[in-house]
Design a protein around this motif. Structure first.
Motif, PDB file in Angstrom:
ATOM      1  N   PRO A 223     -15.949  34.669 -20.786  1.00 17.54           N
ATOM      2  CA  PRO A 223     -15.391  34.473 -21.926  1.00 17.54           C
ATOM      3  C   PRO A 223     -14.759  32.702 -22.203  1.00 17.54           C
ATOM      4  O   PRO A 223     -14.559  32.232 -20.943  1.00 17.54           O
ATOM      5  CB  PRO A 223     -14.467  35.393 -22.365  1.00 17.54           C
ATOM      6  CG  PRO A 223     -13.937  35.881 -20.726  1.00 17.54           C
ATOM      7  CD  PRO A 223     -15.607  35.335 -19.871  1.00 17.54           C
ATOM      8  N   LEU A 225     -11.356  31.220 -22.779  1.00 19.77           N
ATOM      9  CA  LEU A 225      -9.870  31.641 -22.640  1.00 19.77           C
ATOM     10  C   LEU A 225      -9.220  31.362 -24.070  1.00 19.77           C
ATOM     11  O   LEU A 225      -9.343  30.406 -24.535  1.00 19.77           O
ATOM     12  CB  LEU A 225      -8.998  30.783 -21.620  1.00 19.77           C
ATOM     13  CG  LEU A 225      -7.759  31.586 -21.318  1.00 19.77           C
ATOM     14  CD1 LEU A 225      -8.101  32.934 -20.292  1.00 19.77           C
ATOM     15  CD2 LEU A 225      -6.986  30.373 -20.721  1.00 19.77           C
ATOM     16  N   PRO A 226      -9.070  32.647 -24.752  1.00 16.25           N
ATOM     17  CA  PRO A 226      -8.232  32.388 -26.011  1.00 16.25           C
ATOM     18  C   PRO A 226      -7.111  31.512 -26.097  1.00 16.25           C
ATOM     19  O   PRO A 226      -6.233  31.830 -25.243  1.00 16.25           O
ATOM     20  CB  PRO A 226      -8.076  33.948 -26.649  1.00 16.25           C
ATOM     21  CG  PRO A 226      -8.899  34.699 -25.603  1.00 16.25           C
ATOM     22  CD  PRO A 226      -8.949  34.024 -24.353  1.00 16.25           C
ATOM     23  N   LEU A 227      -7.106  30.546 -26.797  1.00 15.13           N
ATOM     24  CA  LEU A 227      -5.822  29.687 -26.487  1.00 15.13           C
ATOM     25  C   LEU A 227      -5.311  29.666 -28.011  1.00 15.13           C
ATOM     26  O   LEU A 227      -5.548  29.894 -29.051  1.00 15.13           O
ATOM     27  CB  LEU A 227      -6.267  28.258 -26.332  1.00 15.13           C
ATOM     28  CG  LEU A 227      -7.263  27.922 -24.995  1.00 15.13           C
ATOM     29  CD1 LEU A 227      -7.573  26.608 -25.085  1.00 15.13           C
ATOM     30  CD2 LEU A 227      -6.260  28.194 -23.855  1.00 15.13           C
ATOM     31  N   ILE A 264     -17.702  30.911 -14.606  1.00 15.16           N
ATOM     32  CA  ILE A 264     -15.999  31.145 -14.751  1.00 15.16           C
ATOM     33  C   ILE A 264     -15.420  29.816 -14.564  1.00 15.16           C
ATOM     34  O   ILE A 264     -14.474  29.385 -15.403  1.00 15.16           O
ATOM     35  CB  ILE A 264     -15.679  32.232 -13.827  1.00 15.16           C
ATOM     36  CG1 ILE A 264     -16.393  33.671 -14.220  1.00 15.16           C
ATOM     37  CG2 ILE A 264     -14.227  32.288 -13.859  1.00 15.16           C
ATOM     38  CD1 ILE A 264     -16.052  34.242 -15.517  1.00 15.16           C
ATOM     39  N   LEU A 294      -7.172  30.719 -13.489  1.00 10.73           N
ATOM     40  CA  LEU A 294      -8.288  31.475 -13.036  1.00 10.73           C
ATOM     41  C   LEU A 294      -7.869  32.916 -12.785  1.00 10.73           C
ATOM     42  O   LEU A 294      -8.685  33.611 -12.882  1.00 10.73           O
ATOM     43  CB  LEU A 294      -8.536  30.898 -11.414  1.00 10.73           C
ATOM     44  CG  LEU A 294     -10.130  31.077 -11.061  1.00 10.73           C
ATOM     45  CD1 LEU A 294     -11.188  30.606 -11.908  1.00 10.73           C
ATOM     46  CD2 LEU A 294     -10.172  30.113  -9.642  1.00 10.73           C
ATOM     47  N   PHE A 297      -8.098  34.398 -15.977  1.00  4.63           N
ATOM     48  CA  PHE A 297      -9.488  34.621 -16.256  1.00  4.63           C
ATOM     49  C   PHE A 297      -9.754  36.155 -15.779  1.00  4.63           C
ATOM     50  O   PHE A 297     -10.408  36.934 -16.378  1.00  4.63           O
ATOM     51  CB  PHE A 297     -10.377  33.760 -15.866  1.00  4.63           C
ATOM     52  CG  PHE A 297     -10.985  32.841 -16.772  1.00  4.63           C
ATOM     53  CD1 PHE A 297     -11.992  32.969 -17.777  1.00  4.63           C
ATOM     54  CD2 PHE A 297     -10.136  31.406 -17.093  1.00  4.63           C
ATOM     55  CE1 PHE A 297     -12.438  31.888 -18.883  1.00  4.63           C
ATOM     56  CE2 PHE A 297     -10.676  30.497 -17.965  1.00  4.63           C
ATOM     57  CZ  PHE A 297     -11.733  30.875 -18.797  1.00  4.63           C
ATOM     58  N   LYS A 298      -9.318  36.265 -14.682  1.00  6.08           N
ATOM     59  CA  LYS A 298      -9.338  37.587 -13.868  1.00  6.08           C
ATOM     60  C   LYS A 298      -8.618  38.533 -14.895  1.00  6.08           C
ATOM     61  O   LYS A 298      -9.403  39.717 -15.313  1.00  6.08           O
ATOM     62  CB  LYS A 298      -9.068  37.610 -12.484  1.00  6.08           C
ATOM     63  CG  LYS A 298      -9.457  36.991 -11.657  1.00  6.08           C
ATOM     64  CD  LYS A 298      -9.195  37.206 -10.259  1.00  6.08           C
ATOM     65  CE  LYS A 298     -10.426  37.663  -9.358  1.00  6.08           C
ATOM     66  NZ  LYS A 298     -10.058  37.705  -7.842  1.00  6.08           N
ATOM     67  N   GLN A 299      -7.440  38.560 -15.207  1.00  3.18           N
ATOM     68  CA  GLN A 299      -6.667  39.228 -16.088  1.00  3.18           C
ATOM     69  C   GLN A 299      -7.349  39.694 -17.453  1.00  3.18           C
ATOM     70  O   GLN A 299      -7.252  40.603 -17.696  1.00  3.18           O
ATOM     71  CB  GLN A 299      -5.306  38.802 -16.292  1.00  3.18           C
ATOM     72  CG  GLN A 299      -4.597  38.754 -15.412  1.00  3.18           C
ATOM     73  CD  GLN A 299      -3.922  40.108 -14.692  1.00  3.18           C
ATOM     74  OE1 GLN A 299      -4.095  40.496 -13.479  1.00  3.18           O
ATOM     75  NE2 GLN A 299      -2.927  40.617 -15.410  1.00  3.18           N
ATOM     76  N   LEU A 300      -7.896  38.713 -17.777  1.00  7.01           N
ATOM     77  CA  LEU A 300      -8.727  38.646 -19.059  1.00  7.01           C
ATOM     78  C   LEU A 300      -9.969  39.713 -19.064  1.00  7.01           C
ATOM     79  O   LEU A 300     -10.485  40.300 -20.073  1.00  7.01           O
ATOM     80  CB  LEU A 300      -9.116  37.418 -19.722  1.00  7.01           C
ATOM     81  CG  LEU A 300      -9.771  37.241 -20.999  1.00  7.01           C
ATOM     82  CD1 LEU A 300      -8.725  37.583 -22.034  1.00  7.01           C
ATOM     83  CD2 LEU A 300     -10.350  35.813 -21.295  1.00  7.01           C
ATOM     84  N   THR A 301     -10.367  39.721 -17.834  1.00 11.68           N
ATOM     85  CA  THR A 301     -11.953  40.321 -18.013  1.00 11.68           C
ATOM     86  C   THR A 301     -12.068  41.507 -16.895  1.00 11.68           C
ATOM     87  O   THR A 301     -13.009  42.078 -17.183  1.00 11.68           O
ATOM     88  CB  THR A 301     -13.109  39.272 -17.564  1.00 11.68           C
ATOM     89  OG1 THR A 301     -12.614  38.746 -16.207  1.00 11.68           O
ATOM     90  CG2 THR A 301     -13.159  38.103 -18.674  1.00 11.68           C
ATOM     91  N   GLN A 302     -11.285  41.459 -15.888  1.00 15.24           N
ATOM     92  CA  GLN A 302     -11.466  42.545 -14.775  1.00 15.24           C
ATOM     93  C   GLN A 302     -11.016  43.572 -15.132  1.00 15.24           C
ATOM     94  O   GLN A 302      -9.769  43.997 -15.543  1.00 15.24           O
ATOM     95  CB  GLN A 302     -11.119  41.935 -13.483  1.00 15.24           C
ATOM     96  CG  GLN A 302     -11.723  40.586 -13.126  1.00 15.24           C
ATOM     97  CD  GLN A 302     -13.074  40.499 -13.104  1.00 15.24           C
ATOM     98  OE1 GLN A 302     -13.788  41.028 -12.008  1.00 15.24           O
ATOM     99  NE2 GLN A 302     -13.951  40.291 -14.035  1.00 15.24           N
ATOM    100  N   PHE A 303     -11.619  44.753 -14.972  1.00 13.00           N
ATOM    101  CA  PHE A 303     -11.323  46.236 -15.275  1.00 13.00           C
ATOM    102  C   PHE A 303     -11.724  47.158 -14.154  1.00 13.00           C
ATOM    103  O   PHE A 303     -12.718  46.838 -13.216  1.00 13.00           O
ATOM    104  CB  PHE A 303     -11.694  46.692 -16.471  1.00 13.00           C
ATOM    105  CG  PHE A 303     -13.154  46.714 -16.646  1.00 13.00           C
ATOM    106  CD1 PHE A 303     -13.850  45.764 -17.125  1.00 13.00           C
ATOM    107  CD2 PHE A 303     -13.829  47.811 -16.218  1.00 13.00           C
ATOM    108  CE1 PHE A 303     -15.307  45.637 -17.477  1.00 13.00           C
ATOM    109  CE2 PHE A 303     -15.454  47.916 -16.736  1.00 13.00           C
ATOM    110  CZ  PHE A 303     -15.950  46.736 -17.126  1.00 13.00           C
TER     111      PHE A 303
END
Lengths: 308, 308
Positions: A223, A225-227, A264, A294, A297-303
């Motif tokens: 993704p 990053l939504p800014l 990424i 970075l 980005f992990k927070q945004l996408t990792q589950f």
């Protein structure tokens, strides 16, 4: 130290966005690629051309960042490539106000001896024949060749583009261009068609909607990053590509798995690029800021999904 | 067994896409939400209204899927809500050809006694006063109230919408509607403004570009699975919401961390919904297919980055 060869433009840009406007500032695909790659401590050589009007201070800045500028030809009595554009309110579309090719019109890239063995080569958005001429100068087939292109070359030099596509590994292209090149609306199908043209890896850039990486049956998505604010999108795509190439050159791992990390990193760096006008944000960017984002980005996408 | 109460439409749709067209088939937000939630083995009660022309076989199918239809009022001498639309070639935009409200015009939802204690409530896209009347009937404040709305209600009932927003936890809304509701272009800023209106969680649906989940300073992104062919997008948003609510109801975990999984599940189910006309794909969907595609979602998004 690993090497990266990048051919692209080094230019003046004048930019207008809803947030303000600039006079002529430093721009160009080669510049953004070089600045992004400089984050990885790889030896990056930029091959380009500028005019006698190009400030030595810009070249000095690039050298300080670890970018080798010996491949940037200076045409003393010529003028540097100039582009001017105005972004609409949504920041996703823009009008080109001025394009002065100047010294770019007769540009014949010359690869410095020291970079003829670079394992990673980034062919910036130029005429396909110009891109091919860079590959012709390499001592041997590089480990990874990445090519960027645009609809303009599909319109006026499609056959030449098809020829150079047979010689590369990764194409980076935006969604509309992928559709034009393939004749397919679905990006999944477009990537399949483009695979058949040569590139084993297809990166489709969707701007604020992120980027897709295709390799045969494999697919990965990074993704954007939504800014809260996108200040100036100029150079974001080149920064993305420079981050991708820089990461690959640094790690010397050409697998699909590693390319996931590379896109990424590319998205990460692009998210900084758009925060200020031109190259400003990339020039001042610190390693700590990159690492912090970075993590975002992990927070945004990792589950860690629970199957139910 | 955990309970989910969903209020929404149960309708006839007639759909035209570049792939074909249908006669009147089963549709409606309540239907899609119910079918998605049925994947999780939660007791789902749908509150809606249909006319005497609504086939018993549709109600039977829903009951077979484990959906409780006692809350679906049948107005014997009325006609079922009917919507007809035609999708453009890009499948992202559509024209509404027919909207016949019929029995929906005077719809007053009545929550069955058995569902007045449901911990999770999904308020489908209806007039804000209708949505509020459902909350009024609950025995106590549910653990989680999810609300879907659209620009139409912002245009004609903005004050009522603001009132009900104060009483809910999660709003699901598409990107254009988020911009309209907040007056902010950036989705990050839009989510902040919407938080201030009440909902602690804001889910912004971007169609083929995925969905964003906001909770104060936290942000999570679920991509839409890139598909070779999108056959019919009708119901995808409701299926997404139904998957979200069904997962939460099943796990009874109302944390942000668990909502990440919930929107991945929602995206997963929505990716099936669009593969066939109407509810067809959701009716035949197996647990195994869902699990396999969940693996594809992981492949698409998970990375293990090397810091360099």
């Amino acid at each position: 130290m690993s090497k990266l060869l990048a051919v692209g433009t080094v230019a003046f840009d004048a930019i207008e966005t809803p947030f303000g406007k600039t006079d002529k500032i430093l721009g160009g695909s080669g510049t953004f690629v070089g600045l992004a790659a400089s984050q990885f401590g790889v030896k990056t050589g930029v091959v380009s051309v500028v005019g006698g009007d190009f400030p030595q201070s810009y070249l000095d800045m690039m050298e300080e960042k670890g970018i080798d500028t010996t491949g940037i030809e200076i045409v003393k009595d010529g003028k540097t490539f100039f582009w001017s554009g105005k972004y609409h309110n949504d920041m996703n579309s823009r009008d080109t106000l001025v394009t002065e090719l100047n010294v770019l019109e007769t540009f014949t890239p010359v690869v410095p001896e020291e970079f003829k063995d670079a394992p990673v080569v980034m062919l910036g958005n130029l005429h396909p024949l110009t891109q091919a001429s860079v590959l012709d100068q390499m001592n041997e087939r590089p480990k990874l060749v990445v090519l960027d292109t645009m609809n303009f070359w599909m319109d006026i030099a499609l056959n030449d583009l098809h020829e150079v596509l047979k010689r590369i590994d990764v194409i980076t292209i935006n969604d509309e261009e992928a559709r034009q090149l393939s004749g397919e609306y679905s990006l999944v199908n477009a990537a399949k068609k483009i695979h058949e043209m040569g590139p084993k890896y297809v990166v489709i850039k969707k701007g604020e909607h992120g980027a897709l990486l295709f390799n045969e049956e494999n697919m990965f998505f990074a993704p954007a990053l939504p800014l809260a604010e996108v200040f100036d999108p100029t150079g974001a795509g080149d920064t993305f590509a420079g981050g991708f190439c820089g990461y690959i050159a640094r790690t010397e791992d050409y697998s699909f798995e590693n390319m996931k990390n590379a896109i990424i990193y590319g998205s990460n760096l692009a998210s900084f690029c758009v925060e200020k006008f031109g190259t400003e944000r990339m020039e001042e960017l610190s390693k700590e800021e990159v690492q912090t984002r970075l993590h975002a980005f992990k927070q945004l996408t990792q589950f860690d999904i629970e199957l139910v």
